[in-house]
Design a protein around this motif. Structure first.
Motif: not given
Length: 936
Positions: A38-52, A57-71
């Motif tokens: 699924l191309p051009f879909a969104n991947v976001l870290i809830k409550g932050t501005a981080m996302g991609t 080809d449906g691939n995503y890569v995102l740098k995330v601070p260590a800890g517990t998050h909601t994706v």
């Protein structure tokens, strides 16, 4: 100094952040397209501005601070998924997520992107909901679920469509071949049958299909030669990661496998790639090398093999190349046994009365490849298709040749051996250019070639040596007609070049910056050439008083050979004569040649009058020139006939949005219906129980169409619809038995008018849909869906024999028909059509799944041919078919399917209505097939 300290601090801070991060990556897949990327879909870290967003080809890569998050995983029109994750410093965490279509999304909230697959139920329903015109589409996803193998069967799964028995043709709302149009990617397809307008749709494997569009209402961009439907096969396009799949299958037909011995003919091979011409000097000696005798073949086991693959390539930042190819081969054995009588007289007595056995072997080899190049707002597509189909039959009849003067007490034996091969080659080039936000250009061109051959059809008629002793020995002593025993060679070639061009302009923006109007100007051209050649070698029986007894009816080579030719037991002739004929043209075939040119221009206006009301208004002009010339046994000196007409064809479609989930649509139009080449050529085609003759005086019908439809979309994959339709046809064309010595069938403009009115209902409903999330972040689905559609129609037409006599006489080709009734239903029209299916799907862990579908199809009685001279109409009795389809995935790469079709195996009957006599009866058999596939 301060600037230096700031930069140093910033760099140090970024280093600390980088050292305290982990990496989140994975692939997002589309549940609606069998887990394609699924191309051009969104991947976001809830409550932050981080996302991609995902790539092609449906691939995503995102740098995330260590800890517990909601994706948050989201895509417009799909259910949003939230996952809780814990990630450590330096850890790479992989989460692959499948997204499924949202339920109850309104039209205004959804944007259908150009890359989105049009093969899914939800995507096609969304397009149907959004369109102003009335349309129906069935995609590859639904075809797979219902175990459909060819396009003809696929169409019967939609509302108001049934299949013709024994062919790949379909009836749409009771209107048969002549009222329909078949296109591939919007460009016309030729016919593979001399007497038909459309190509047999069962030659198209669903492996090549992305979706099938059925336009039952006319719009100005379509060719005007239809009143039933325009069936457009959209070839499969591929996007996503590269794949390669191999499939194999094997199965049986219950009637064929029940035979202790299975027989076919000498000559044709099992591949279907066979050709044969008659020998040199066929009249001088007996030079034919293929046997007249049937040949025993092996166990009738059906088989199939397919390979397909595709890949996508990024050729720079704004350029994408998609490639897809498929090749397949299928064969199938069939056996039928029953009665065949052609028709009966007023007293219910059959002129020809046979029991028969028919052994058949069919093949279908298909190759399709396409390339799609997309650069920014410009798309180019090449599509190439090659199909080779064959049908080999060993038909054996026993009974009465002619109740009046030819084995009247029975005891005759008729054998007909037929091999037919059709090759179809299609090349298409298409373009789509969005030159600006307002201006768009579409174009397409195609070259089609069809080569249909019937090489070396063989027929023999043996009768009792003494007609008073029907069970006695057989011979050729009582043979009446030169053509009873023959070898026949036929070749039909059709070439066509077609072109489409359209340019559209949007105008008049509203307050939401959306355009309210669009005007389209277009041109369509078709340039067709048809060549038909047929040569029949008749084995005329001589010296009847000395004809030998045929001791073995399955050993006819003992009679038709050089020794008996030399002995003067028979001679070989064509319709122009034999060796003793003074003409030097005895080997010239029967021919007809046709040219058809259509130039069409159209203008269409689409306008949004308000938030709820919109319409499409179009008019089309078509200049049609159809000429045909012939030299046949009925007219050895030859003649020609021309049909030149110009049609103005208006069309209106209106849409009113009742609310976010409901539409009301209306359409009305004028169209026309052309006769076909063989229907107009003065050529006689003889079947075992019936002969057909063309009518050069045949002319086009005029059609007026009206539709009203209500659609309700409860969820993205659900629909409830109710439609009303009406047809008014001036000068309808029908098959009818003409007044002749042999009761031949021809095609005539049978009356002044015909009408058809009906209603259609459809529902697709998800009965339950459950999802369970597992520990490895995958979603297991479990659902049950129901599909049902029904069509009810009443039709009526005038029948006027005086009109037929008057018009054919005025045109120089007099023909007489004595209709039994003054009015009747339209030929091919069933009052009632039903389709229903129930499908259960369940996901298991480790990429395992199971899908079970039960499908039922029914059509009520319909007229095959109109009754004449006091005889009743020939009626095809209603038939219901039940299919079971099991499809499973045993692993990520390995799939298996089991299909059991025609489980009820009903008797297929044709009756003569008034006399209430069965004139044809047989069982088609149940087909069971087991298939395996492996995706590399």
């Amino acid at each position: 100094m301060k600037k230096f300290l700031f930069i140093t601090f910033l760099a140090f801070s970024q280093l600390l952040v980088a050292q305290s991060q982990g990496t989140l990556k994975g692939i997002l897949s589309d549940k609606e397209t069998n887990n394609e990327p699924l191309p051009f879909a969104n991947v976001l870290i809830k409550g932050t501005a981080m996302g991609t967003t995902t790539d092609f080809d449906g691939n995503y890569v995102l740098k995330v601070p260590a800890g517990t998050h909601t994706v948050i995983f989201s895509f417009l029109g799909y259910k949003t998924i939230e996952k809780s994750i814990t990630i450590a410093v330096g850890e790479t965490l992989t989460i692959n997520q499948i997204l499924s279509a949202e339920e109850g999304v309104s039209l205004e909230e959804v944007v259908v992107r150009s890359f989105k697959s049009k093969e899914t139920v939800s995507a096609l329903l969304l397009e149907q909901k959004k369109a102003v015109t009335i349309q129906t589409k069935i995609g590859a996803q639904e075809l797979s679920k219902k175990g459909v193998s060819d396009v003809a069967v696929a169409l019967t799964k939609t509302t108001g469509i049934s299949k013709e028995q024994g062919s790949g043709g379909v009836f749409v709302r009771g209107l048969g071949d002549r009222y329909n149009v078949t296109t591939l990617n919007g460009l016309p397809l030729p016919s593979n049958n001399a007497s038909r307008k459309n190509i047999d749709l069962d030659i198209f494997s669903t492996d090549i299909v992305g979706y099938i569009g059925i336009d039952k209402t006319y719009n100005a961009s379509n060719y005007g030669d239809f009143a039933g439907a325009n069936v457009d096969i959209a070839s499969k396009n591929y996007t996503g990661k590269g794949f390669f799949e191999v499939g194999v299958g094997s199965g049986i037909n219950s009637e064929a496998i029940s035979q202790s011995d299975f027989y076919l003919t000498d000559g044709p091979n099992t591949s279907g790639f066979y050709k044969k011409n008659y020998p040199a000097f066929p009249l001088n000696n007996y030079n034919f090398t293929t046997s007249w005798d049937r040949e025993k073949t092996g166990t009738p086991i059906n088989s199939s093999f397919s390979i397909k693959g595709g890949d996508s390539y990024s050729l720079g930042e704004n350029t994408k190349l998609n490639i897809f190819a498929v090749a397949s081969f299928d064969n199938e054995f069939k056996f039928k046994e029953g009665v065949s009588r052609g028709s009966v007289n007023v007293s219910g007595v059959a002129r020809r009365d046979y029991t028969f056995k028919s052994y058949a072997y069919e093949t279908n080899a298909t190759f399709m490849g396409n390339m799609v190049l997309k650069h920014k707002d410009h798309t180019f597509k090449y599509n190439g298709l090659g199909v080779n189909t064959s049908s080999q039959k060993q038909d054996e009849y026993a009974g009465t040749v002619d109740i009046f003067d030819y084995a009247p007490e029975g005891g005759a034996f008729v054998q007909r051996q037929t091999f037919e091969r059709t090759q179809l080659i299609v090349h298409q080039l298409l373009g789509d250019h969005r030159l600006s936000d307002q201006f768009q250009v579409n174009w397409g061109g195609s070259y089609n070639f069809v080569d249909n051959k019937v090489p070396n059809r063989r027929q023999v008629i043996l009768t009792p040596d003494n007609w008073d002793i029907p069970e006695g020995p057989k011979s050729f002593k009582q043979t009446n007609n030169e053509s009873d025993n023959h070898r026949f060679y036929q070749n039909l070639e059709e070439e066509e070049v077609a072109a489409n061009f359209a340019t559209s302009y949007k105008f008049n923006k509203n307050e939401d910056e959306e355009y309210k109007g669009k005007i389209t100007l277009g041109y369509n051209g078709r340039f067709k050439n048809v060549k038909f050649r047929a040569t029949q070698f008749n084995f005329r029986i001589l010296d009847k008083s000395n004809q030998p007894i045929i001791s073995d009816i399955y050993n006819l080579d003992d009679y038709f050979n050089q020794d008996n030719f030399n002995a003067g037991l028979f001679e070989i002739k064509t319709f122009r004569g034999g060796l003793g004929t003074t003409s030097t043209n005895v080997l010239l075939p029967q021919t007809y040649d046709g040219d058809q040119t259509i130039h069409a221009g159209y203008v269409s206006l689409e306008y949004v009058f308000s938030d709820k009301f919109s319409g499409v208004f179009g008019v089309r002009g078509e200049d049609i020139n159809q000429t045909i010339s012939w030299t046949t046994s009925l007219d050895p000196s030859g003649d020609s006939s021309a049909l030149n007409i110009f049609e103005i064809l208006p069309a209106i479609s209106l849409k009113y949005i009742l609310n976010d989930d409901q539409n009301l649509k209306f359409a009305t139009s004028k169209t026309y219906t052309l006769p076909q080449y063989k229907e107009r050529a003065l050529f006689q085609y003889e079947d075992v129980t019936q002969a057909y003759i063309g009518n050069p005086a045949l002319y086009a019908s005029t059609d007026y169409n009206v539709d009203l439809k209500w659609d309700y979309f409860p969820k993205s994959s659900e629909i409830i619809s109710l439609g009303l339709f009406g047809k008014y046809i001036q000068n309808p064309i029908n098959e009818a038995t003409i007044n002749s010595a042999s009761n031949d069938i021809s095609w005539v403009n049978s009356g002044d008018k015909a009408t058809a009115f009906g209603a259609e209902f459809e529902i697709r409903k998800t009965l339950f849909d459950k999802e369970v999330e597992t520990d490895d972040y995958t979603t297991l689905k479990n659902n049950l869906t129901l599909g049902f559609n029904a069509s009810y129609m009443k039709s009526n037409q005038d029948l006027d024999g005086d009109k037929v006599v008057k018009e054919t006489t005025e045109r120089g080709f007099p023909m007489s028909v004595d209709f039994t009734n003054d009015e009747s239903r339209i030929s091919g029209a069933s009052d009632l059509l039903l389709n229903t299916d129930v499908s259960y799907f369940k996901d298991f862990k480790n990429n395992k799944s199971l899908q079970t579908t039960v499908a039922y199809n029914y059509f009520s009685d319909r007229i095959f041919a109109l009754g004449t001279e006091g005889k009743g109409d020939l009626i095809d009795a209603g038939v219901g078919t039940l299919d079971l389809i099991l499809k499973g995935k045993l692993s990520k790469n390995f799939g298996v399917s089991l299909t059991a079709k025609n489980l009820l195996n009903p008797t297929i009957e044709r009756k003569q209505e008034t006399q209430d006599v069965v004139v044809s009866s047989y069982k088609a058999g149940m087909n069971v097939k087991l298939s395996f596939s492996y995706n590399f």
